[in-house]
Design an enzyme around this catalytic site. Sequence first.
Site, PDB file in Angstrom:
ATOM      1  N   CYS A  26       0.933  -1.320  -0.077  1.00  0.00           N
ATOM      2  CA  CYS A  26      -0.076  -0.021   0.068  1.00  0.00           C
ATOM      3  C   CYS A  26       0.806   1.203   0.019  1.00  0.00           C
ATOM      4  O   CYS A  26       1.574   1.575  -0.856  1.00  0.00           O
ATOM      5  CB  CYS A  26      -0.935  -0.046   1.085  1.00  0.00           C
ATOM      6  SG  CYS A  26      -2.326   1.057   1.066  1.00  0.00           S
ATOM      7  N   HIS A  27       0.948   2.020   1.185  1.00  0.00           N
ATOM      8  CA  HIS A  27       1.656   3.169   1.174  1.00  0.00           C
ATOM      9  C   HIS A  27       3.065   2.913   1.653  1.00  0.00           C
ATOM     10  O   HIS A  27       3.767   3.788   1.706  1.00  0.00           O
ATOM     11  CB  HIS A  27       0.999   4.303   2.179  1.00  0.00           C
ATOM     12  CG  HIS A  27      -0.143   5.072   1.316  1.00  0.00           C
ATOM     13  ND1 HIS A  27      -1.548   4.199   1.398  1.00  0.00           N
ATOM     14  CD2 HIS A  27      -0.413   6.160   0.769  1.00  0.00           C
ATOM     15  CE1 HIS A  27      -2.513   5.149   0.769  1.00  0.00           C
ATOM     16  NE2 HIS A  27      -1.739   6.043   0.661  1.00  0.00           N
TER      17      HIS A  27
END
Length: 179
Positions: free
Chosen positions: A112-113
């Site tokens: 994800c991030h």
Amino acid sequence: MADLNGKTIAFLVAGEGIEQVELTHPWEAAAAAGAATVLLSPKGGSVQAFNHLDKADTFPVDRQVGEASVADYDALVLPGGVANPDALRLDRDAVGFVRHFVDSGKPVAAICHAPWTLVEAGVLGGRTLTSWPSLRTDITNAGGTWVDQEVVVDGNLITSRNPDDLKAFSAALLDALGG
């Protein structure tokens, strides 16, 4: 399923903002395969996970990242959440640990991030990876190639886009350790 007895996996998170399922899913998959799991963070105590924007569970920190050695772990997992990797980017010990881990050739899995921490560590030149779509420009500016795929394995880097990809992400991590 891979037999990971004798393997130890470090999970590196900031004090809060961790996307809980991106921590717990690979953690539980690794533990089920027999691996030991260790939660690292810049500070001791406990960390606060979230389900998107809502507070979820807290988890006890096993060791501060500034006291950790890459030599003690067989793999590194970087869970996402927006605030989590953003905070890790500002911690010199966390960034250095990630840089040394990538340079060691051992598996590093980021979802994800979490690739923001890889950007900050300066390890993406010539690498192909995926992430949450908003990181595309950051990854490209850091010398990486961004692709929109469920899971990408480029050498020792394993990346996925979001919680929907966790099954493939965890499987790639286990494969990298059991292979």
